[in-house]
Design a protein around this motif. Structure first.
Motif, PDB file in Angstrom:
ATOM      1  N   ALA A  76      12.310 -48.438  10.043  1.00  0.00           N
ATOM      2  CA  ALA A  76      11.508 -48.411   8.818  1.00  0.00           C
ATOM      3  C   ALA A  76      12.329 -48.001   7.604  1.00  0.00           C
ATOM      4  O   ALA A  76      13.337 -47.299   7.715  1.00  0.00           O
ATOM      5  N   ASP A  77      11.890 -48.432   6.457  1.00  0.00           N
ATOM      6  CA  ASP A  77      12.439 -47.995   5.177  1.00  0.00           C
ATOM      7  C   ASP A  77      12.062 -46.528   4.966  1.00  0.00           C
ATOM      8  O   ASP A  77      10.898 -46.157   5.136  1.00  0.00           O
ATOM      9  N   ILE A  78      13.053 -45.708   4.593  1.00  0.00           N
ATOM     10  CA  ILE A  78      12.770 -44.276   4.394  1.00  0.00           C
ATOM     11  C   ILE A  78      11.701 -44.059   3.318  1.00  0.00           C
ATOM     12  O   ILE A  78      10.930 -43.099   3.377  1.00  0.00           O
ATOM     13  N   ASP A  79      11.634 -44.967   2.343  1.00  0.00           N
ATOM     14  CA  ASP A  79      10.605 -44.842   1.302  1.00  0.00           C
ATOM     15  C   ASP A  79       9.199 -44.930   1.902  1.00  0.00           C
ATOM     16  O   ASP A  79       8.284 -44.239   1.458  1.00  0.00           O
ATOM     17  N   LEU A  80       9.048 -45.771   2.915  1.00  0.00           N
ATOM     18  CA  LEU A  80       7.736 -45.881   3.559  1.00  0.00           C
ATOM     19  C   LEU A  80       7.422 -44.622   4.376  1.00  0.00           C
ATOM     20  O   LEU A  80       6.289 -44.129   4.370  1.00  0.00           O
ATOM     21  N   VAL A  81       8.448 -44.099   5.056  1.00  0.00           N
ATOM     22  CA  VAL A  81       8.250 -42.867   5.829  1.00  0.00           C
ATOM     23  C   VAL A  81       7.823 -41.731   4.897  1.00  0.00           C
ATOM     24  O   VAL A  81       6.857 -41.006   5.174  1.00  0.00           O
ATOM     25  N   LEU A  82       8.526 -41.594   3.772  1.00  0.00           N
ATOM     26  CA  LEU A  82       8.195 -40.528   2.819  1.00  0.00           C
ATOM     27  C   LEU A  82       6.823 -40.767   2.177  1.00  0.00           C
ATOM     28  O   LEU A  82       6.094 -39.828   1.866  1.00  0.00           O
ATOM     29  N   HIS A  83       6.495 -42.035   1.975  1.00  0.00           N
ATOM     30  CA  HIS A  83       5.176 -42.367   1.425  1.00  0.00           C
ATOM     31  C   HIS A  83       4.063 -41.851   2.336  1.00  0.00           C
ATOM     32  O   HIS A  83       3.084 -41.257   1.884  1.00  0.00           O
ATOM     33  N   LEU A  84       4.239 -42.064   3.655  1.00  0.00           N
ATOM     34  CA  LEU A  84       3.219 -41.608   4.602  1.00  0.00           C
ATOM     35  C   LEU A  84       3.217 -40.087   4.738  1.00  0.00           C
ATOM     36  O   LEU A  84       2.312 -39.506   5.330  1.00  0.00           O
ATOM     37  N   TRP A  85       4.255 -39.447   4.204  1.00  0.00           N
ATOM     38  CA  TRP A  85       4.367 -37.989   4.263  1.00  0.00           C
ATOM     39  C   TRP A  85       3.885 -37.349   2.958  1.00  0.00           C
ATOM     40  O   TRP A  85       3.762 -36.125   2.872  1.00  0.00           O
ATOM     41  N   THR A  86       3.635 -38.145   1.936  1.00  0.00           N
ATOM     42  CA  THR A  86       3.291 -37.602   0.618  1.00  0.00           C
ATOM     43  C   THR A  86       2.097 -36.658   0.701  1.00  0.00           C
ATOM     44  O   THR A  86       1.029 -37.048   1.180  1.00  0.00           O
ATOM     45  N   GLY A  87       2.309 -35.399   0.247  1.00  0.00           N
ATOM     46  CA  GLY A  87       1.262 -34.389   0.296  1.00  0.00           C
ATOM     47  C   GLY A  87       1.402 -33.419   1.450  1.00  0.00           C
ATOM     48  O   GLY A  87       0.773 -32.374   1.459  1.00  0.00           O
ATOM     49  N   LEU A  88       2.221 -33.756   2.441  1.00  0.00           N
ATOM     50  CA  LEU A  88       2.400 -32.854   3.584  1.00  0.00           C
ATOM     51  C   LEU A  88       3.416 -31.754   3.300  1.00  0.00           C
ATOM     52  O   LEU A  88       3.377 -30.690   3.912  1.00  0.00           O
ATOM     53  N   GLY A  89       4.360 -32.017   2.385  1.00  0.00           N
ATOM     54  CA  GLY A  89       5.354 -30.999   2.056  1.00  0.00           C
ATOM     55  C   GLY A  89       6.531 -30.960   3.016  1.00  0.00           C
ATOM     56  O   GLY A  89       6.526 -31.645   4.053  1.00  0.00           O
ATOM     57  N   TYR A  90       7.508 -30.155   2.687  1.00  0.00           N
ATOM     58  CA  TYR A  90       8.733 -30.041   3.499  1.00  0.00           C
ATOM     59  C   TYR A  90       9.232 -31.427   3.897  1.00  0.00           C
ATOM     60  O   TYR A  90       9.273 -31.775   5.079  1.00  0.00           O
ATOM     61  N   TYR A  91       9.644 -32.184   2.903  1.00  0.00           N
ATOM     62  CA  TYR A  91       9.965 -33.590   3.125  1.00  0.00           C
ATOM     63  C   TYR A  91      11.208 -33.793   3.975  1.00  0.00           C
ATOM     64  O   TYR A  91      11.433 -34.880   4.507  1.00  0.00           O
ATOM     65  N   ALA A  92      12.013 -32.729   4.132  1.00  0.00           N
ATOM     66  CA  ALA A  92      13.149 -32.814   5.052  1.00  0.00           C
ATOM     67  C   ALA A  92      12.658 -33.133   6.465  1.00  0.00           C
ATOM     68  O   ALA A  92      13.373 -33.764   7.248  1.00  0.00           O
ATOM     69  N   ARG A  93      11.434 -32.719   6.784  1.00  0.00           N
ATOM     70  CA  ARG A  93      10.883 -33.033   8.111  1.00  0.00           C
ATOM     71  C   ARG A  93      10.814 -34.539   8.330  1.00  0.00           C
ATOM     72  O   ARG A  93      11.126 -35.049   9.397  1.00  0.00           O
ATOM     73  N   ALA A  94      10.358 -35.249   7.301  1.00  0.00           N
ATOM     74  CA  ALA A  94      10.228 -36.709   7.414  1.00  0.00           C
ATOM     75  C   ALA A  94      11.603 -37.373   7.474  1.00  0.00           C
ATOM     76  O   ALA A  94      11.820 -38.308   8.254  1.00  0.00           O
ATOM     77  N   ARG A  95      12.520 -36.877   6.647  1.00  0.00           N
ATOM     78  CA  ARG A  95      13.866 -37.462   6.677  1.00  0.00           C
ATOM     79  C   ARG A  95      14.533 -37.216   8.027  1.00  0.00           C
ATOM     80  O   ARG A  95      15.192 -38.102   8.574  1.00  0.00           O
ATOM     81  N   ASN A  96      14.339 -36.016   8.584  1.00  0.00           N
ATOM     82  CA  ASN A  96      14.929 -35.716   9.891  1.00  0.00           C
ATOM     83  C   ASN A  96      14.290 -36.540  11.007  1.00  0.00           C
ATOM     84  O   ASN A  96      14.970 -36.950  11.942  1.00  0.00           O
ATOM     85  N   LEU A  97      12.992 -36.751  10.901  1.00  0.00           N
ATOM     86  CA  LEU A  97      12.280 -37.568  11.895  1.00  0.00           C
ATOM     87  C   LEU A  97      12.884 -38.972  11.925  1.00  0.00           C
ATOM     88  O   LEU A  97      13.166 -39.540  12.989  1.00  0.00           O
ATOM     89  N   HIS A  98      13.088 -39.518  10.741  1.00  0.00           N
ATOM     90  CA  HIS A  98      13.653 -40.864  10.615  1.00  0.00           C
ATOM     91  C   HIS A  98      15.085 -40.895  11.143  1.00  0.00           C
ATOM     92  O   HIS A  98      15.473 -41.805  11.880  1.00  0.00           O
TER      93      HIS A  98
END
Length: 359
Positions: free
Chosen positions: A68-90
């Motif tokens: 997936a595009d990281i932008d889409l991953v971060l989009h689905l994370w918007t509002g959850l906070g601690y965005y490093a979690r989403a980047r690390n997941l990816h």
DNA sequence: AAGGCGGGGCA
DNA sequence: TGCCCAGCCTT
């Protein structure tokens, strides 16, 4: 109380009163547990559920997440906070695809080696998905154990944390580790809660030292607090003639890493200074400037007082717009990008004004 | 307004 | 090893 007695009481309670219908409790693959554990790291169950549903619908398996595009991953994370979690997941999904042929690793050390997964999360994934015998120590377990054993001292202190890990390992049964892990998390989340603990429903009540001493609310010992500084910034909501708003992508690490945000003017909040800053830094000529009331966004280490500034852009077709980290964003038809919470709030408000919901 | 939450990164 | 960092929600 013997460890076996602790776990069997807990397991009996969980059979009768635990939660068994959470989204990640069906089809318990390592991947599905992993995503849920990462989301639950800083966020309560009720908040996580809709995010989890959307995330799993979009990324049904590790491979689709990896691709997936990281932008889409971060989009689905918007509002959850601690965005490093989403980047690390990816990032970890890609490592699993390349180094483990797409199969989630099955040893504790290999799981801990993945970015974003520490000792407790690794243990939870392997215990819940594969019934492996590993102890967890998340916030729920820390609360249950500090109360049960009346352990003083902030659990973040290394000596306290060492003691808690010892207890956690000692109490985790060799059989039924999966159910036990679910049970102790459930107890912390629904009975042994931070405030208004429901001690009369607790299967461990008779041996709980905090309860015996009538000191349940004193545990866990709270973190030593310090006063946090206030920082100020100006966020520009610059609209072009199509009422699109200028967004810039933030650097990949640090606050709101990789998210899309508003330009932050480094100047005074005078019309003249704002015009000059836009002209110099963005090569944009602006007018119709409105300076709004500041709004406060609080991080763990500082307050951020944001002064929103609304303005129209006259010379839209400037060369600076060709940069990859800059985009005109249509608030009526938002595309898949990660947005920091206060930025999303400002854009939503902007959209409401544009569409006449509010004036 | 204050507190809680798990892990990464760096001295 | 010990500290600092991160972002939202609940109380």
């Amino acid at each position: 109380m013997k460890p076996g007695n602790f776990s069997s009481s807990l397991l009996r309670w969980h059979d009768a009163h635990g939660r068994h219908d959470l989204p990640w409790q069906s089809n318990m693959t390592a991947y599905r547990i992993w995503v849920s554990e990462i989301m639950l790291q800083q966020t309560q169950v009720a908040t996580v559920i809709p995010y989890y549903q959307r995330f799993m619908q979009q990324f049904a398996d590790i491979e689709s997440l990896a691709k997936a595009d990281i932008d889409l991953v971060l989009h689905l994370w918007t509002g959850l906070g601690y965005y490093a979690r989403a980047r690390n997941l990816h990032k970890a999904a890609n490592i699993i695809c390349h180094d483990y042929a797409g199969q989630f690793p099955e040893t504790l050390d290999a799981v801990i080696a993945l970015p974003g997964i520490g000792r407790s999360t690794a243990a939870a994934i392997l215990a819940l998905s594969d019934n492996q015998h590993h102890a967890i120590l998340d916030g729920n377990v820390k609360r249950v154990l500090t109360r049960f054993f009346a352990i003083d001292g902030w659990p973040g202190k290394p000596e306290v944390e060492r003691l808690l890990w010892q207890h956690a390992e000692n109490l985790t049964p060799i059989e039924n580790t999966a159910q036990y892990t679910q049970a102790i998390m459930d107890l912390g989340a629904t009975v042994c809660t931070r405030t208004n603990a429901k001690c009369h429903q607790c299967p461990l009540l008779q041996h709980c030292r905090a309860y015996a001493n009538d000191r349940v609310t004193n545990y866990p010992t709270s973190k030593p607090k310090k006063t946090i500084p206030v920082k100020k910034t100006i966020m520009l909501l610059l609209r072009n003639k199509d009422n699109q708003v200028l967004l810039q992508q933030r650097p990949p690490s640090g606050i709101w890493g990789g998210l899309w945000s508003l330009p932050e003017a480094q100047c005074d909040t005078t019309q003249k200074a704002l015009c000059a800053w836009s002209q110099n830094e963005l090569k944009l000529t602006i007018n119709d400037i409105t300076i709004a009331q500041p709004l406060r966004h609080t991080f763990s280490h500082f307050h951020l007082d944001i002064t929103p500034v609304y303005a129209s852009v006259i010379n839209e077709s400037s060369a600076i717009m060709e940069q990859a980290d800059t985009v005109w964003y249509n608030t009526c038809k938002p595309d898949a990008r990660g947005l920091a919470a206060p930025v999303k709030k400002l854009l939503d408000t902007h959209n409401d004004v544009m569409t006449g919901v509010i004036t």
